[in-house]
Scaffold this motif. Structure first.
Motif, PDB file in Angstrom:
ATOM      1  N   VAL A 164     -34.009  35.616  69.037  1.00  0.00           N
ATOM      2  CA  VAL A 164     -34.990  34.596  69.411  1.00  0.00           C
ATOM      3  C   VAL A 164     -35.342  33.744  68.194  1.00  0.00           C
ATOM      4  O   VAL A 164     -35.543  34.263  67.092  1.00  0.00           O
ATOM      5  N   ARG A 165     -35.410  32.432  68.401  1.00  0.00           N
ATOM      6  CA  ARG A 165     -35.891  31.498  67.380  1.00  0.00           C
ATOM      7  C   ARG A 165     -35.205  31.714  66.033  1.00  0.00           C
ATOM      8  O   ARG A 165     -35.849  31.754  64.992  1.00  0.00           O
ATOM      9  N   SER A 166     -33.898  31.829  66.075  1.00  0.00           N
ATOM     10  CA  SER A 166     -33.125  32.062  64.862  1.00  0.00           C
ATOM     11  C   SER A 166     -32.086  30.961  64.671  1.00  0.00           C
ATOM     12  O   SER A 166     -31.753  30.227  65.606  1.00  0.00           O
ATOM     13  N   THR A 167     -31.556  30.848  63.455  1.00  0.00           N
ATOM     14  CA  THR A 167     -30.642  29.782  63.091  1.00  0.00           C
ATOM     15  C   THR A 167     -29.369  30.367  62.500  1.00  0.00           C
ATOM     16  O   THR A 167     -29.421  31.262  61.650  1.00  0.00           O
ATOM     17  N   PHE A 168     -28.219  29.841  62.948  1.00  0.00           N
ATOM     18  CA  PHE A 168     -26.922  30.282  62.461  1.00  0.00           C
ATOM     19  C   PHE A 168     -26.165  29.054  61.954  1.00  0.00           C
ATOM     20  O   PHE A 168     -25.872  28.146  62.737  1.00  0.00           O
ATOM     21  N   THR A 169     -25.846  29.021  60.673  1.00  0.00           N
ATOM     22  CA  THR A 169     -25.135  27.874  60.104  1.00  0.00           C
ATOM     23  C   THR A 169     -23.988  28.338  59.217  1.00  0.00           C
ATOM     24  O   THR A 169     -24.110  29.306  58.457  1.00  0.00           O
ATOM     25  N   ASP A 170     -22.854  27.644  59.330  1.00  0.00           N
ATOM     26  CA  ASP A 170     -21.728  27.821  58.411  1.00  0.00           C
ATOM     27  C   ASP A 170     -21.169  29.243  58.380  1.00  0.00           C
ATOM     28  O   ASP A 170     -20.656  29.699  57.347  1.00  0.00           O
ATOM     29  N   ASN A 171     -21.264  29.965  59.489  1.00  0.00           N
ATOM     30  CA  ASN A 171     -20.631  31.274  59.601  1.00  0.00           C
ATOM     31  C   ASN A 171     -19.232  31.123  60.206  1.00  0.00           C
ATOM     32  O   ASN A 171     -18.955  30.155  60.914  1.00  0.00           O
ATOM     33  N   GLY A 172     -18.363  32.093  59.954  1.00  0.00           N
ATOM     34  CA  GLY A 172     -17.096  32.083  60.660  1.00  0.00           C
ATOM     35  C   GLY A 172     -17.327  32.145  62.157  1.00  0.00           C
ATOM     36  O   GLY A 172     -16.851  31.312  62.923  1.00  0.00           O
ATOM     37  N   THR A 173     -18.107  33.142  62.589  1.00  0.00           N
ATOM     38  CA  THR A 173     -18.576  33.278  63.966  1.00  0.00           C
ATOM     39  C   THR A 173     -20.054  33.590  63.919  1.00  0.00           C
ATOM     40  O   THR A 173     -20.470  34.522  63.218  1.00  0.00           O
ATOM     41  N   ALA A 174     -20.856  32.832  64.650  1.00  0.00           N
ATOM     42  CA  ALA A 174     -22.296  33.085  64.635  1.00  0.00           C
ATOM     43  C   ALA A 174     -22.623  34.395  65.337  1.00  0.00           C
ATOM     44  O   ALA A 174     -23.253  35.283  64.770  1.00  0.00           O
ATOM     45  N   LEU A 175     -22.202  34.523  66.611  1.00  0.00           N
ATOM     46  CA  LEU A 175     -22.398  35.752  67.357  1.00  0.00           C
ATOM     47  C   LEU A 175     -21.063  36.169  67.965  1.00  0.00           C
ATOM     48  O   LEU A 175     -20.445  35.381  68.684  1.00  0.00           O
ATOM     49  N   GLY A 176     -20.617  37.385  67.672  1.00  0.00           N
ATOM     50  CA  GLY A 176     -19.331  37.852  68.172  1.00  0.00           C
ATOM     51  C   GLY A 176     -19.436  39.247  68.744  1.00  0.00           C
ATOM     52  O   GLY A 176     -19.696  40.206  68.006  1.00  0.00           O
ATOM     53  N   PHE A 177     -19.249  39.377  70.065  1.00  0.00           N
ATOM     54  CA  PHE A 177     -19.444  40.661  70.735  1.00  0.00           C
ATOM     55  C   PHE A 177     -18.222  41.047  71.550  1.00  0.00           C
ATOM     56  O   PHE A 177     -17.615  40.209  72.229  1.00  0.00           O
ATOM     57  N   ILE A 178     -17.859  42.323  71.471  1.00  0.00           N
ATOM     58  CA  ILE A 178     -16.786  42.897  72.280  1.00  0.00           C
ATOM     59  C   ILE A 178     -17.354  44.092  73.032  1.00  0.00           C
ATOM     60  O   ILE A 178     -17.922  45.013  72.428  1.00  0.00           O
ATOM     61  N   THR A 179     -17.248  44.080  74.345  1.00  0.00           N
ATOM     62  CA  THR A 179     -17.727  45.171  75.192  1.00  0.00           C
ATOM     63  C   THR A 179     -19.183  45.494  74.875  1.00  0.00           C
ATOM     64  O   THR A 179     -19.561  46.646  74.685  1.00  0.00           O
ATOM     65  N   GLY A 180     -19.996  44.464  74.786  1.00  0.00           N
ATOM     66  CA  GLY A 180     -21.421  44.636  74.554  1.00  0.00           C
ATOM     67  C   GLY A 180     -22.163  43.500  75.217  1.00  0.00           C
ATOM     68  O   GLY A 180     -21.905  43.173  76.371  1.00  0.00           O
ATOM     69  N   GLY A 181     -23.070  42.873  74.476  1.00  0.00           N
ATOM     70  CA  GLY A 181     -23.741  41.708  75.040  1.00  0.00           C
ATOM     71  C   GLY A 181     -24.975  41.319  74.273  1.00  0.00           C
ATOM     72  O   GLY A 181     -25.472  42.057  73.418  1.00  0.00           O
TER      73      GLY A 181
END
Length: 363
Positions: free
Chosen positions: A165-182
């Motif tokens: 919540v209310r967070s910032t993601f900049t200049d990452n390879g992948t901001a959020l990356g999920f496998i078999t989760g969520g």
């Protein structure tokens, strides 16, 4: 060495152990690198750990970074979390680690909540690794008002989950990356990442967020992803879907100035009430295969280069409006026409192919 041995090993090989403090005592200063924290603790200055994991938290502990930076090496973990119980990390920066935080043993039972508040994760291989027990689930990760910048992955995991919540993601390879989760992402900003969201066989939901200037905004596979009331702008591809036999739902979003706004390959998806403006290509699909389909209802396509281009059957259209696009308004030979589609002022004639479009009166 399994992570379950971390507590005893660090204690025996020169690491410090912070014992429980009396009730209501102020958080004690962190003794140093390798400390096992069994009571609330705080940093009193920046702490750099040139080798080994940084700090190990026991159940129930709050770590307050107090505005300081915990930095370390690319082969280690900054904050090692207990497999069971609740912990809190807040108010500072975690930088230069292989992983900013993760649960130390996911082979046995895993449970509890990790609360992360106002923490900056910078230059880590992975900021928060939410991975849980193989074939099961992990701890709940509640992340708020935090910043992820320059990490390989900001937040991710296998068999893990997060509420961000209310967070910032900049200049990452992948901001959020999920496998078999969520995860559930709310009121946040993803900008300038290689991939904003990678959602593979996971339940991914995005609400009221901005996904801006990424290579790929959202990449969905297997289960799909739900996005609502959000802005996807300036991405090379805003939403890409491959082999989604579940269903992606895109509702009331604005897709603006992307290369390709939405592209579907062998995927199920429903697009409802979205606005597409200024994209090179607003919507396209390969039509999927038997049992795969896309449905567009009540979307508005305005001043794109091409609005809807679907070469193969497998797409249904209802109550969509395509106005003043440079090339195609609606080009969907073989589509299922559910009625109510309208188009005018597009560069290519006829205004619609594959569906019957009315031409709205000039206002």
């Amino acid at each position: 060495m399994r992570r379950s041995a971390v507590l005893s090993v660090i204690a025996l090989v020169g690491g410090s152990v912070l014992v429980a403090a009396p009730a209501h005592a102020a958080p004690a200063p962190v003794p140093g690198c390798g400390a096992v924290l069994t009571a609330d603790a705080r940093l009193t200055a920046d702490l750099t750990c040139p080798e080994g994991d940084g700090l190990v938290l026991a159940e129930g502990v709050t770590l307050d970074l107090r505005g300081h930076t915990l930095s370390g090496s690319s082969g280690a973990v900054a904050v090692v979390l207990p497999s069971l119980g609740d912990v809190t990390i807040r108010n500072g920066t975690i930088a230069g680690w292989g992983e900013g935080m993760r649960t130390f043993d996911t082979w046995d039972e895993v449970g509890g909540t990790v609360t992360v508040s106002r923490v900056t994760f910078s230059g880590n291989g992975e900021g928060v690794n939410t991975s849980g027990k193989l074939g099961s689930t992990g701890k709940v990760h509640e992340i708020s008002r935090s910043t992820f910048t320059g990490n390989g992955t900001g937040v991710g995991g296998i068999y893990g989950g997060a509420h961000v919540v209310r967070s910032t993601f900049t200049d990452n390879g992948t901001a959020l990356g999920f496998i078999t989760g969520g995860f559930l992402l709310e009121d946040s900003r993803l900008e300038g990442n290689g991939t904003g969201v990678s959602c593979d066989e996971s339940g991914c939901r995005i609400l009221r967020s901005r996904i801006v200037d990424n290579g790929v905004g959202v990449d969905a596979r297997q289960f799909g992803a739900d996005i609502a009331d959000s802005v996807l702008q300036g991405n090379d591809t805003a939403f890409s879907s491959f082999l989604v036999w579940g269903l992606s739902n895109l509702e009331r979003n604005t897709f603006k100035d992307n290369g390709t706004a939405v592209t579907l390959s062998i995927s199920n998806a429903t697009l409802t009430g979205n606005v597409f403006r200024g994209n090179t290509l607003a919507f396209t699909s390969d039509g999927g295969a038997p049992d795969f389909a896309s449905t567009l209802v009540g979307n508005r396509f305005v001043r794109n280069v091409d609005a809807v281009v679907v070469e193969q059957p497998g797409t249904s259209l209802q109550d969509n409006v395509a106005d003043h696009n440079q090339g195609w308004g609606i080009y969907a030979p073989g589509a299922t026409d559910l009625g109510g589609n309208q188009a005018r002022g597009n560069g290519n004639e006829p205004q619609c192919v594959g569906v019957v479009c009315g031409s709205r009166p000039q206002s």
